[in-house]
Each structure stands twice: as C-alpha cells, then as structure tokens.
Design a protein around this motif. Structure first.
Motif, PDB file in Angstrom:
ATOM      1  N   ALA A 254      43.823 -55.609 -97.854  1.00  0.00           N
ATOM      2  CA  ALA A 254      44.469 -57.156 -97.840  1.00  0.00           C
ATOM      3  C   ALA A 254      45.836 -57.074 -98.329  1.00  0.00           C
ATOM      4  CB  ALA A 254      43.700 -58.258 -98.209  1.00  0.00           C
ATOM      5  N   ARG A 255      47.014 -57.387 -97.524  1.00  0.00           N
ATOM      6  CA  ARG A 255      48.245 -57.442 -97.994  1.00  0.00           C
ATOM      7  C   ARG A 255      48.606 -59.051 -97.880  1.00  0.00           C
ATOM      8  NH1 ARG A 255      51.709 -54.412 -99.077  1.00  0.00           N
ATOM      9  NH2 ARG A 255      53.307 -55.080 -97.636  1.00  0.00           N
ATOM     10  N   ILE A 256      48.514 -59.667 -99.196  1.00  0.00           N
ATOM     11  CA  ILE A 256      48.847 -61.076 -99.211  1.00  0.00           C
ATOM     12  C   ILE A 256      50.331 -61.220 -99.921  1.00  0.00           C
ATOM     13  CG2 ILE A 256      47.934 -63.260 -99.971  1.00  0.00           C
ATOM     14  CD1 ILE A 256      45.263 -61.790 -99.491  1.00  0.00           C
ATOM     15  N   ARG A 257      50.845 -62.333 -99.375  1.00  0.00           N
ATOM     16  CA  ARG A 257      52.053 -62.735-100.105  1.00  0.00           C
ATOM     17  C   ARG A 257      51.628 -64.065-100.856  1.00  0.00           C
ATOM     18  NH1 ARG A 257      55.947 -66.245 -98.906  1.00  0.00           N
ATOM     19  NH2 ARG A 257      55.791 -65.886 -96.872  1.00  0.00           N
ATOM     20  N   TYR A 258      51.792 -64.305-102.039  1.00  0.00           N
ATOM     21  CA  TYR A 258      51.528 -65.278-102.564  1.00  0.00           C
ATOM     22  C   TYR A 258      52.679 -66.265-102.760  1.00  0.00           C
ATOM     23  CZ  TYR A 258      48.040 -62.055-104.444  1.00  0.00           C
ATOM     24  OH  TYR A 258      47.191 -61.368-104.598  1.00  0.00           O
ATOM     25  N   ALA A 259      52.329 -67.836-102.850  1.00  0.00           N
ATOM     26  CA  ALA A 259      53.280 -68.695-102.884  1.00  0.00           C
ATOM     27  C   ALA A 259      54.648 -68.451-103.925  1.00  0.00           C
ATOM     28  CB  ALA A 259      52.812 -69.922-103.287  1.00  0.00           C
ATOM     29  N   GLY A 260      55.792 -68.511-103.311  1.00  0.00           N
ATOM     30  CA  GLY A 260      56.789 -68.486-104.042  1.00  0.00           C
ATOM     31  C   GLY A 260      57.383 -67.067-104.330  1.00  0.00           C
ATOM     32  N   ARG A 261      56.594 -66.092-103.669  1.00  0.00           N
ATOM     33  CA  ARG A 261      56.789 -64.697-104.008  1.00  0.00           C
ATOM     34  C   ARG A 261      57.530 -64.074-102.828  1.00  0.00           C
ATOM     35  NH1 ARG A 261      52.886 -62.417-107.940  1.00  0.00           N
ATOM     36  NH2 ARG A 261      52.902 -64.039-109.563  1.00  0.00           N
ATOM     37  N   ASP A 262      58.416 -63.106-102.931  1.00  0.00           N
ATOM     38  CA  ASP A 262      59.106 -62.517-101.963  1.00  0.00           C
ATOM     39  C   ASP A 262      58.201 -61.394-101.289  1.00  0.00           C
ATOM     40  OD1 ASP A 262      61.498 -64.239-101.848  1.00  0.00           O
ATOM     41  OD2 ASP A 262      62.363 -62.796-103.456  1.00  0.00           O
TER      42      ASP A 262
ATOM     43  N   ASP B  77      36.563 -60.791-103.271  1.00  0.00           N
ATOM     44  CA  ASP B  77      36.393 -59.363-103.557  1.00  0.00           C
ATOM     45  C   ASP B  77      34.830 -59.287-103.643  1.00  0.00           C
ATOM     46  OD1 ASP B  77      35.774 -60.066-106.256  1.00  0.00           O
ATOM     47  OD2 ASP B  77      37.646 -59.429-106.795  1.00  0.00           O
ATOM     48  N   ALA B  78      34.232 -58.109-104.188  1.00  0.00           N
ATOM     49  CA  ALA B  78      32.828 -57.725-104.255  1.00  0.00           C
ATOM     50  C   ALA B  78      32.111 -58.396-105.432  1.00  0.00           C
ATOM     51  CB  ALA B  78      32.603 -56.095-104.485  1.00  0.00           C
ATOM     52  N   ASP B  79      33.140 -59.065-106.366  1.00  0.00           N
ATOM     53  CA  ASP B  79      32.567 -59.806-107.427  1.00  0.00           C
ATOM     54  C   ASP B  79      32.761 -61.316-107.125  1.00  0.00           C
ATOM     55  OD1 ASP B  79      31.928 -57.622-109.137  1.00  0.00           O
ATOM     56  OD2 ASP B  79      34.305 -57.406-109.674  1.00  0.00           O
ATOM     57  N   GLY B  80      33.089 -61.562-106.013  1.00  0.00           N
ATOM     58  CA  GLY B  80      33.256 -62.959-105.549  1.00  0.00           C
ATOM     59  C   GLY B  80      34.524 -63.847-105.988  1.00  0.00           C
ATOM     60  N   ARG B  81      35.554 -63.132-106.529  1.00  0.00           N
ATOM     61  CA  ARG B  81      36.739 -63.900-106.548  1.00  0.00           C
ATOM     62  C   ARG B  81      37.297 -63.971-105.295  1.00  0.00           C
ATOM     63  NH1 ARG B  81      36.621 -59.932-111.402  1.00  0.00           N
ATOM     64  NH2 ARG B  81      37.414 -58.279-109.719  1.00  0.00           N
ATOM     65  N   VAL B  82      38.112 -65.201-105.355  1.00  0.00           N
ATOM     66  CA  VAL B  82      38.705 -65.438-104.253  1.00  0.00           C
ATOM     67  C   VAL B  82      40.093 -65.682-104.355  1.00  0.00           C
ATOM     68  CG1 VAL B  82      39.078 -67.469-102.285  1.00  0.00           C
ATOM     69  CG2 VAL B  82      36.909 -67.008-103.553  1.00  0.00           C
ATOM     70  N   ILE B  83      40.951 -65.245-103.447  1.00  0.00           N
ATOM     71  CA  ILE B  83      42.491 -65.099-103.498  1.00  0.00           C
ATOM     72  C   ILE B  83      42.915 -65.328-102.094  1.00  0.00           C
ATOM     73  CG2 ILE B  83      43.074 -62.590-103.042  1.00  0.00           C
ATOM     74  CD1 ILE B  83      44.876 -63.186-105.716  1.00  0.00           C
ATOM     75  N   GLY B  84      44.098 -66.100-101.892  1.00  0.00           N
ATOM     76  CA  GLY B  84      44.692 -66.389-100.673  1.00  0.00           C
ATOM     77  C   GLY B  84      46.136 -66.391-100.678  1.00  0.00           C
ATOM     78  N   GLY B  85      46.760 -66.441 -99.482  1.00  0.00           N
ATOM     79  CA  GLY B  85      48.395 -66.657 -99.050  1.00  0.00           C
ATOM     80  C   GLY B  85      48.253 -66.278 -98.013  1.00  0.00           C
ATOM     81  N   HIS B  86      49.860 -65.868 -97.774  1.00  0.00           N
ATOM     82  CA  HIS B  86      50.413 -65.568 -96.356  1.00  0.00           C
ATOM     83  C   HIS B  86      49.968 -64.081 -96.055  1.00  0.00           C
ATOM     84  CE1 HIS B  86      53.577 -65.868 -93.332  1.00  0.00           C
ATOM     85  NE2 HIS B  86      53.780 -64.395 -93.800  1.00  0.00           N
ATOM     86  N   VAL B  87      49.431 -63.876 -94.750  1.00  0.00           N
ATOM     87  CA  VAL B  87      49.023 -62.618 -94.267  1.00  0.00           C
ATOM     88  C   VAL B  87      50.276 -61.689 -94.085  1.00  0.00           C
ATOM     89  CG1 VAL B  87      47.622 -61.436 -92.691  1.00  0.00           C
ATOM     90  CG2 VAL B  87      46.908 -63.645 -93.320  1.00  0.00           C
ATOM     91  N   ALA B  88      50.293 -60.704 -94.830  1.00  0.00           N
ATOM     92  CA  ALA B  88      51.427 -59.491 -94.495  1.00  0.00           C
ATOM     93  C   ALA B  88      50.850 -58.487 -93.562  1.00  0.00           C
ATOM     94  CB  ALA B  88      51.899 -59.144 -95.701  1.00  0.00           C
ATOM     95  N   PRO B  89      51.792 -57.853 -92.868  1.00  0.00           N
ATOM     96  CA  PRO B  89      51.404 -56.425 -92.072  1.00  0.00           C
ATOM     97  C   PRO B  89      50.397 -55.701 -92.969  1.00  0.00           C
ATOM     98  CG  PRO B  89      53.748 -57.057 -91.762  1.00  0.00           C
ATOM     99  CD  PRO B  89      53.264 -57.869 -92.939  1.00  0.00           C
ATOM    100  N   GLY B  90      49.725 -55.094 -92.578  1.00  0.00           N
ATOM    101  CA  GLY B  90      48.741 -53.864 -93.311  1.00  0.00           C
ATOM    102  C   GLY B  90      47.459 -54.513 -93.787  1.00  0.00           C
ATOM    103  N   CYS B  91      47.034 -55.388 -93.376  1.00  0.00           N
ATOM    104  CA  CYS B  91      45.632 -55.884 -93.719  1.00  0.00           C
ATOM    105  C   CYS B  91      44.718 -55.114 -92.730  1.00  0.00           C
ATOM    106  CB  CYS B  91      45.338 -57.595 -93.521  1.00  0.00           C
ATOM    107  SG  CYS B  91      46.320 -58.343 -94.608  1.00  0.00           S
ATOM    108  N   ILE B  92      43.827 -54.364 -93.332  1.00  0.00           N
ATOM    109  CA  ILE B  92      43.041 -53.605 -92.509  1.00  0.00           C
ATOM    110  C   ILE B  92      41.448 -53.978 -92.367  1.00  0.00           C
ATOM    111  CG2 ILE B  92      42.358 -50.946 -91.967  1.00  0.00           C
ATOM    112  CD1 ILE B  92      45.245 -51.308 -91.788  1.00  0.00           C
ATOM    113  N   VAL B  93      41.071 -54.035 -91.132  1.00  0.00           N
ATOM    114  CA  VAL B  93      39.675 -54.412 -90.947  1.00  0.00           C
ATOM    115  C   VAL B  93      38.622 -53.459 -91.267  1.00  0.00           C
ATOM    116  CG1 VAL B  93      37.773 -54.955 -89.118  1.00  0.00           C
ATOM    117  CG2 VAL B  93      40.329 -55.808 -88.864  1.00  0.00           C
ATOM    118  N   ARG B  94      37.695 -53.515 -91.986  1.00  0.00           N
ATOM    119  CA  ARG B  94      36.822 -52.720 -92.556  1.00  0.00           C
ATOM    120  C   ARG B  94      35.554 -52.401 -91.798  1.00  0.00           C
ATOM    121  NH1 ARG B  94      32.138 -53.202 -96.029  1.00  0.00           N
ATOM    122  NH2 ARG B  94      32.396 -55.322 -96.435  1.00  0.00           N
TER     123      ARG B  94
END
Length: 131
Positions: A42-50, A81-98
C-alpha cells in the motif's frame, strides 16, 4: 446512475486498474462507492505530506472511495495490517493487489468531471460540468 462492479486480480496496481477501467468504458464522471480486498503493498500519502509512505505485508482494504475523471483518479482508503492496526490516506500509485479487490464504481452520465488548478487551495481540484 449506472453501477459497475470490478474485480481486480493479484499483482494489479489498484489505482492504475481503476483508471484503466474508467477510460476503457469511455466514462466521463465516476466515483467509487466502496472497495474491499487485500494488498501486498500500500502506498498512501498522509494528510499534509508531499510523499507517499509504503506499507508491505498482508493488508486488508477496509474502505476505498474517490472520484474518477479523465485526468485520473482521486482516491482515499483505509487499510489494516496483520495486527489490526488501521491507517489511511490518499491512494498513491503502486498499491498492489494481494488476492483480490472488489470495487463498485458509479457512473454519472449527466456529468463530466475534470481536475483543474484551484488558486485558493494551490492544488488540482475537482470541477463538475454538465454534459
């Protein structure tokens, strides 16, 4: 409104596959109603990041939403993730389907979406026009 269901396969780039499906169908305005599935990257851009951050491992797509236009998609998602931690943001190129990604896209035939520079925000923003 016309709904289109997509199933992406292992190894597909989520963002590129959605963009390709949108363009291949000749759509002018679309939005992702929902998406679920899994990613290995997952390639994710977080808020306020370039720049995007890259996560690797067994990741579940919990939410996926955004708009689709001729200038490309604008997508946001949350993953766990595998431990249940959640993260989110803007979808960048390079998110690869498993294993799979199941996505429902709505087409709005009376509208055309474009992305144009907005002087107030400094970003390329959504512009909605009637067709």
């Amino acid at each position: 409104m016309l709904a289109i269901t997509l199933r992406l396969s292992p190894g597909d780039d989520l963002r590129a596959a959605l963009d390709h499906a949108f363009r291949a169908r000749g759509l002018s305005a679309g939005y992702v109603l929902q998406g679920i599935g899994s990613l290995s990257v997952a390639r994710i851009r977080y808020a306020g990041r370039d720049d995007a951050s890259e996560l690797r491992g067994d990741l579940e797509i919990l939410t996926l939403a955004g708009t689709l236009s001729a200038q490309g998609p604008h997508l946001h998602m949350s993953v766990s993730d595998a431990d249940g931690r959640v993260i989110g943001g803007h979808v960048a190129p390079g998110c690869i389907v498993r294993t799979t990604a199941e996505i429902i896209v709505a087409n709005l035939p009376g509208e055309r979406y474009a992305r144009e520079h907005d002087a107030a925000t400094g970003f390329t923003e959504l512009v909605i026009r009637a067709t």
